[in-house]
Design a protein around this motif. Sequence first.
Motif, PDB file in Angstrom:
ATOM      1  N   ILE A  82     -15.455 -17.600  29.218  1.00 51.05           N
ATOM      2  CA  ILE A  82     -16.509 -16.583  29.193  1.00 51.05           C
ATOM      3  C   ILE A  82     -16.994 -16.367  27.765  1.00 51.05           C
ATOM      4  O   ILE A  82     -18.197 -16.301  27.509  1.00 51.05           O
ATOM      5  CB  ILE A  82     -16.009 -15.261  29.808  1.00 51.05           C
ATOM      6  N   GLU A  83     -16.065 -16.275  26.829  1.00 46.40           N
ATOM      7  CA  GLU A  83     -16.434 -16.057  25.426  1.00 46.40           C
ATOM      8  C   GLU A  83     -17.255 -17.217  24.875  1.00 46.40           C
ATOM      9  O   GLU A  83     -18.198 -16.996  24.113  1.00 46.40           O
ATOM     10  CB  GLU A  83     -15.184 -15.810  24.586  1.00 46.40           C
ATOM     11  N   LYS A  84     -16.937 -18.437  25.273  1.00 43.84           N
ATOM     12  CA  LYS A  84     -17.728 -19.594  24.822  1.00 43.84           C
ATOM     13  C   LYS A  84     -19.189 -19.446  25.236  1.00 43.84           C
ATOM     14  O   LYS A  84     -20.091 -19.804  24.495  1.00 43.84           O
ATOM     15  CB  LYS A  84     -17.173 -20.894  25.422  1.00 43.84           C
ATOM     16  N   ILE A  85     -19.401 -18.922  26.429  1.00 41.47           N
ATOM     17  CA  ILE A  85     -20.750 -18.789  26.970  1.00 41.47           C
ATOM     18  C   ILE A  85     -21.478 -17.578  26.385  1.00 41.47           C
ATOM     19  O   ILE A  85     -22.675 -17.629  26.114  1.00 41.47           O
ATOM     20  CB  ILE A  85     -20.704 -18.681  28.513  1.00 41.47           C
ATOM     21  N   THR A  86     -20.744 -16.474  26.174  1.00 40.33           N
ATOM     22  CA  THR A  86     -21.398 -15.205  25.854  1.00 40.33           C
ATOM     23  C   THR A  86     -21.426 -14.818  24.380  1.00 40.33           C
ATOM     24  O   THR A  86     -22.301 -14.055  23.972  1.00 40.33           O
ATOM     25  CB  THR A  86     -20.734 -14.052  26.632  1.00 40.33           C
ATOM     26  N   GLN A  87     -20.499 -15.304  23.581  1.00 44.02           N
ATOM     27  CA  GLN A  87     -20.383 -14.834  22.196  1.00 44.02           C
ATOM     28  C   GLN A  87     -21.599 -15.145  21.336  1.00 44.02           C
ATOM     29  O   GLN A  87     -21.942 -14.363  20.462  1.00 44.02           O
ATOM     30  CB  GLN A  87     -19.129 -15.413  21.527  1.00 44.02           C
TER      31      GLN A  87
END
Length: 138
Positions: A10-15
Amino acid sequence: MHGEKFLEEIEKITQSYSGEYSLLINNTSNLFKLLSNAIDEIDLEKTLRLKTLAVLGYFVLPNDLYPESELGAKGYIDDIMALIHVLKMIELEYDISSLTPLWEGTENDLQEILGVEFKKLIQQESILYNELLAYLDI
């Protein structure tokens, strides 16, 4: 432990997202962790506990109302709405001070997310918000 690989993805996509609702989308994993921590650390009454579990379950559905597979980072908007909706319920019942120590971001970000940013989101995306509340029955 919150399913570290799940949250890393999720962090890869959203950060690095920098479009509309960026504060919300950049904090997707923090919001998920906050709600997960709340269910572990706050003695939620039964109805609120069930709503929290419903939202956490919805978050992991791959084909929800606003799918990430089609929309990328912006596809988390419905998940974020659901997370914040229940966090606001917790805030009303137990006060913001019950959530602040469980939050991994800055206190200012949490206040802005639960206040101005959420209000703006549900005003601009009112149809999706109402569909989401009906779908989750929350």
